[in-house]
Write a protein that holds these residues in place. Structure first.
Motif, PDB file in Angstrom:
ATOM      1  N   HIS A  50       0.832  -1.211   0.000  1.00 51.68           N
ATOM      2  CA  HIS A  50       0.000   0.000   0.000  1.00 51.68           C
ATOM      3  C   HIS A  50       0.866   1.261   0.000  1.00 51.68           C
ATOM      4  O   HIS A  50       0.567   2.215  -0.731  1.00 51.68           O
ATOM      5  CB  HIS A  50      -0.940  -0.001   1.210  1.00 51.68           C
ATOM      6  CG  HIS A  50      -2.159  -0.855   1.029  1.00 51.68           C
ATOM      7  ND1 HIS A  50      -3.226  -0.471   0.242  1.00 51.68           N
ATOM      8  CD2 HIS A  50      -2.484  -2.068   1.509  1.00 51.68           C
ATOM      9  CE1 HIS A  50      -4.162  -1.418   0.267  1.00 51.68           C
ATOM     10  NE2 HIS A  50      -3.731  -2.406   1.019  1.00 51.68           N
ATOM     11  N   TYR A 156     -11.863  11.279  -7.801  1.00 53.66           N
ATOM     12  CA  TYR A 156     -12.665  10.071  -7.951  1.00 53.66           C
ATOM     13  C   TYR A 156     -14.028  10.337  -8.572  1.00 53.66           C
ATOM     14  O   TYR A 156     -14.915   9.488  -8.530  1.00 53.66           O
ATOM     15  CB  TYR A 156     -12.801   9.349  -6.606  1.00 53.66           C
ATOM     16  CG  TYR A 156     -12.010   8.048  -6.579  1.00 53.66           C
ATOM     17  CD1 TYR A 156     -10.658   8.033  -6.919  1.00 53.66           C
ATOM     18  CD2 TYR A 156     -12.608   6.838  -6.259  1.00 53.66           C
ATOM     19  CE1 TYR A 156      -9.932   6.849  -6.921  1.00 53.66           C
ATOM     20  CE2 TYR A 156     -11.894   5.644  -6.260  1.00 53.66           C
ATOM     21  CZ  TYR A 156     -10.553   5.668  -6.592  1.00 53.66           C
ATOM     22  OH  TYR A 156      -9.837   4.485  -6.603  1.00 53.66           O
ATOM     23  N   ASN A 159     -15.588   7.731 -10.829  1.00 57.70           N
ATOM     24  CA  ASN A 159     -16.200   6.587 -10.140  1.00 57.70           C
ATOM     25  C   ASN A 159     -17.468   7.002  -9.399  1.00 57.70           C
ATOM     26  O   ASN A 159     -18.413   6.228  -9.303  1.00 57.70           O
ATOM     27  CB  ASN A 159     -15.204   5.986  -9.149  1.00 57.70           C
ATOM     28  CG  ASN A 159     -13.888   5.638  -9.817  1.00 57.70           C
ATOM     29  OD1 ASN A 159     -13.303   6.476 -10.495  1.00 57.70           O
ATOM     30  ND2 ASN A 159     -13.432   4.426  -9.650  1.00 57.70           N
ATOM     31  N   GLU A 185     -13.428  -2.307 -14.329  1.00 58.24           N
ATOM     32  CA  GLU A 185     -13.537  -2.633 -12.898  1.00 58.24           C
ATOM     33  C   GLU A 185     -14.820  -2.006 -12.379  1.00 58.24           C
ATOM     34  O   GLU A 185     -15.555  -1.383 -13.139  1.00 58.24           O
ATOM     35  CB  GLU A 185     -12.312  -2.094 -12.149  1.00 58.24           C
ATOM     36  CG  GLU A 185     -12.123  -0.586 -12.293  1.00 58.24           C
ATOM     37  CD  GLU A 185     -10.877  -0.047 -11.595  1.00 58.24           C
ATOM     38  OE1 GLU A 185     -10.305  -0.746 -10.751  1.00 58.24           O
ATOM     39  OE2 GLU A 185     -10.499   1.101 -11.902  1.00 58.24           O
ATOM     40  N   THR A 187     -16.676   0.569  -9.239  1.00 57.28           N
ATOM     41  CA  THR A 187     -16.296   1.920  -8.787  1.00 57.28           C
ATOM     42  C   THR A 187     -15.238   1.899  -7.684  1.00 57.28           C
ATOM     43  O   THR A 187     -14.449   2.831  -7.570  1.00 57.28           O
ATOM     44  CB  THR A 187     -17.525   2.714  -8.285  1.00 57.28           C
ATOM     45  OG1 THR A 187     -18.005   2.110  -7.079  1.00 57.28           O
ATOM     46  CG2 THR A 187     -18.639   2.723  -9.315  1.00 57.28           C
ATOM     47  N   GLY A 188     -15.244   0.826  -6.871  1.00 58.06           N
ATOM     48  CA  GLY A 188     -14.249   0.752  -5.805  1.00 58.06           C
ATOM     49  C   GLY A 188     -13.713  -0.653  -5.622  1.00 58.06           C
ATOM     50  O   GLY A 188     -13.164  -0.984  -4.568  1.00 58.06           O
ATOM     51  N   ASP A 189     -13.886  -1.484  -6.636  1.00 58.44           N
ATOM     52  CA  ASP A 189     -13.492  -2.897  -6.543  1.00 58.44           C
ATOM     53  C   ASP A 189     -13.033  -3.403  -7.905  1.00 58.44           C
ATOM     54  O   ASP A 189     -13.515  -2.936  -8.932  1.00 58.44           O
ATOM     55  CB  ASP A 189     -14.683  -3.776  -6.125  1.00 58.44           C
ATOM     56  CG  ASP A 189     -15.284  -3.351  -4.795  1.00 58.44           C
ATOM     57  OD1 ASP A 189     -14.551  -3.347  -3.804  1.00 58.44           O
ATOM     58  OD2 ASP A 189     -16.478  -3.005  -4.763  1.00 58.44           O
ATOM     59  N   ILE A 212      -4.764  -4.398  -4.541  1.00 55.91           N
ATOM     60  CA  ILE A 212      -3.911  -5.232  -3.693  1.00 55.91           C
ATOM     61  C   ILE A 212      -4.678  -6.469  -3.251  1.00 55.91           C
ATOM     62  O   ILE A 212      -4.105  -7.556  -3.114  1.00 55.91           O
ATOM     63  CB  ILE A 212      -3.350  -4.365  -2.545  1.00 55.91           C
ATOM     64  CG1 ILE A 212      -2.328  -3.385  -3.169  1.00 55.91           C
ATOM     65  CG2 ILE A 212      -2.715  -5.218  -1.447  1.00 55.91           C
ATOM     66  CD1 ILE A 212      -1.907  -2.239  -2.322  1.00 55.91           C
ATOM     67  N   THR A 213      -5.991  -6.346  -3.098  1.00 55.08           N
ATOM     68  CA  THR A 213      -6.814  -7.530  -2.819  1.00 55.08           C
ATOM     69  C   THR A 213      -6.835  -8.432  -4.053  1.00 55.08           C
ATOM     70  O   THR A 213      -6.729  -9.663  -3.944  1.00 55.08           O
ATOM     71  CB  THR A 213      -8.252  -7.103  -2.463  1.00 55.08           C
ATOM     72  OG1 THR A 213      -8.207  -5.967  -1.608  1.00 55.08           O
ATOM     73  CG2 THR A 213      -9.025  -8.227  -1.795  1.00 55.08           C
ATOM     74  N   THR A 247     -13.305  -7.748  -5.731  1.00 58.06           N
ATOM     75  CA  THR A 247     -12.300  -7.704  -4.669  1.00 58.06           C
ATOM     76  C   THR A 247     -11.940  -6.255  -4.363  1.00 58.06           C
ATOM     77  O   THR A 247     -11.861  -5.426  -5.265  1.00 58.06           O
ATOM     78  CB  THR A 247     -11.001  -8.438  -5.078  1.00 58.06           C
ATOM     79  OG1 THR A 247     -10.427  -7.774  -6.220  1.00 58.06           O
ATOM     80  CG2 THR A 247     -11.250  -9.897  -5.411  1.00 58.06           C
ATOM     81  N   THR A 249     -10.193  -3.664  -0.803  1.00 58.03           N
ATOM     82  CA  THR A 249      -9.803  -3.600   0.609  1.00 58.03           C
ATOM     83  C   THR A 249     -11.017  -3.555   1.518  1.00 58.03           C
ATOM     84  O   THR A 249     -11.080  -4.265   2.516  1.00 58.03           O
ATOM     85  CB  THR A 249      -8.903  -2.359   0.823  1.00 58.03           C
ATOM     86  OG1 THR A 249      -7.692  -2.583   0.108  1.00 58.03           O
ATOM     87  CG2 THR A 249      -8.610  -2.122   2.287  1.00 58.03           C
TER      88      THR A 249
HETATM   89  N1  PMP Z   1     -10.584  -0.293  -8.130  1.00 53.64           N
HETATM   90  C1  PMP Z   1     -10.855   0.917  -7.638  1.00 53.64           C
HETATM   91  C2  PMP Z   1     -11.292   1.991  -8.562  1.00 53.64           C
HETATM   92  C3  PMP Z   1     -10.708   1.171  -6.255  1.00 53.64           C
HETATM   93  O1  PMP Z   1     -10.962   2.380  -5.758  1.00 53.64           O
HETATM   94  C4  PMP Z   1     -10.314   0.115  -5.415  1.00 53.64           C
HETATM   95  C5  PMP Z   1     -10.222   0.330  -3.920  1.00 53.64           C
HETATM   96  N2  PMP Z   1      -9.049   0.932  -3.541  1.00 53.64           N
HETATM   97  C6  PMP Z   1     -10.034  -1.137  -5.978  1.00 53.64           C
HETATM   98  C7  PMP Z   1     -10.183  -1.303  -7.343  1.00 53.64           C
HETATM   99  C8  PMP Z   1      -9.552  -2.285  -5.125  1.00 53.64           C
HETATM  100  O2  PMP Z   1      -8.217  -2.077  -4.755  1.00 53.64           O
HETATM  101  P1  PMP Z   1      -7.627  -2.678  -3.396  1.00 53.64           P
HETATM  102  O3  PMP Z   1      -7.866  -4.125  -3.427  1.00 53.64           O
HETATM  103  O4  PMP Z   1      -6.195  -2.314  -3.422  1.00 53.64           O
HETATM  104  O5  PMP Z   1      -8.381  -2.008  -2.285  1.00 53.64           O
END
Ligand code: PMP
Length: 295
Positions: A50, A156, A159, A185, A187-189, A212-213, A247, A249
């Motif tokens: 990270h 962001y 997203n 992907e 919006t946050g995964d 990273i996940t 996936t 965090t």
């Molecule tokens: N894609 C996006 C756009 C994200 O914001 C995240 C969350 N940080 C992820 C993927 C997943 O990344 P990570 O597993 O490192 O949290």
């Protein structure tokens, strides 16, 4: 419990006293970078990965973080300890700093390093058992030649626009496509599909954050003998998948059972998604924390 402490530029402040300037370009222009990290059982998961990603993001936007990677890792661990948290979500933010109105980063002086730790707010537990419903957003993922999704920047809005589409459609997540119409992907995964036992996920060329996940789940899948392909996916691959999961965090590994009103597979979380979820759980609870690099 005492009130939460927030790290700002080398000091810990009460939550209500943790502030940055309204002239900070992080606020004025979304000029800065961030990380979302988790601690399990008092151990920060993949701390060095990270911190490295944060420094890479900063380097990509020509932002010099006013401390070493070791100092950053130390600030994260110390803030967690000061808050007495063992299971936590950690948000690290580095802003460009305050300056005059105008885009030029040279007019800014003091990049702010912020570390916020909090209890974890997750998707409701039943979604892990029953799976998530998602839609495809009309908002496409940032073109890598505009703002590369590999940079975890304070910008962001791309997203957020897709997230608004999701919530307006009664969903918690949205699938985002790239300019070629391929799956990027959510919006946050990050997103994975499983077809005939083969696990596939878009590669970095599809315009994604290198989660990273995602990285940990690829390792886990390969370690249990599954074939994992990083390759372009389109919506056909999602609609016809036997299984799909996301996936991240915050979300960890969460099954997806419906996309755009279509049931995926048999409409219930599949065995590989459930198995990888439980292996991920084991990993985060057993992996030792990385040693803190020299400050
Ligand atoms: N894609 C996006 C756009 C994200 O914001 C995240 C969350 N940080 C992820 C993927 C997943 O990344 P990570 O597993 O490192 O949290």
């Amino acid at each position: 419990m005492s009130s939460p402490k927030v790290y700002v530029a080398g000091k810990l402040y009460e939550k209500s006293e943790a502030k940055v300037s309204v002239f900070d370009h992080g606020l004025l222009y979304g000029d800065g970078v961030f990380e979302g990290i988790r601690a399990y059982n008092g151990r920060v998961f993949r701390l060095v990965r990270h911190v490295d990603r944060l420094f890479d993001s900063a380097r990509a936007i020509h932002l010099k973080i006013p401390m070493s990677p070791g100092g950053m890792a130390r600030a994260i661990v110390d803030t967690l300890a000061a808050n007495g948290l063992v299971d936590a979500y950690i948000r690290v933010v580095v802003t460009r700093g305050s300056g005059s109105l105008g885009l030029d980063p040279r007019k800014t002086t003091d990049p702010q390093v912020i570390v916020i730790t909090d209890a974890i707010a997750l998707y409701p537990a039943e979604l892990y058992d029953h799976g998530l419903k998602i839609i495809t957003a009309g908002t496409m993922r940032n073109h890598p030649a505009a703002l590369n999704p590999r940079v975890k920047s304070l910008n962001y809005l791309n997203n957020i626009m897709a997230k608004i589409e999701a919530t307006n459609a009664g969903c918690l997540e949205a699938l985002m496509l790239n300019a070629r119409g391929e799956v990027a992907e959510c919006t946050g995964d990050n997103i994975f599909v499983v077809k005939r036992g083969v696990v596939s996920t878009p590669s970095v060329e599809s315009g994604i954050l290198e989660g990273i996940t995602r990285e940990a789940v690829i390792e886990l899948a390969r370690a249990r003998g599954l074939e994992v392909r990083e390759r372009p996916l389109d919506r056909h691959d999602v609609y016809t998948a036997d299984e799909c999961f996301l996936t991240g965090t915050a979300a960890e590994v969460i099954p997806v059972v419906m996309c755009d009103g279509r049931a995926l597979g048999d409409g219930a979380p599949g065995p590989i998604s459930r198995d990888l979820r439980s292996r991920f759980h084991e990993l985060v609870r057993s992996e030792p924390q990385d040693p803190i690099p020299p400050v």
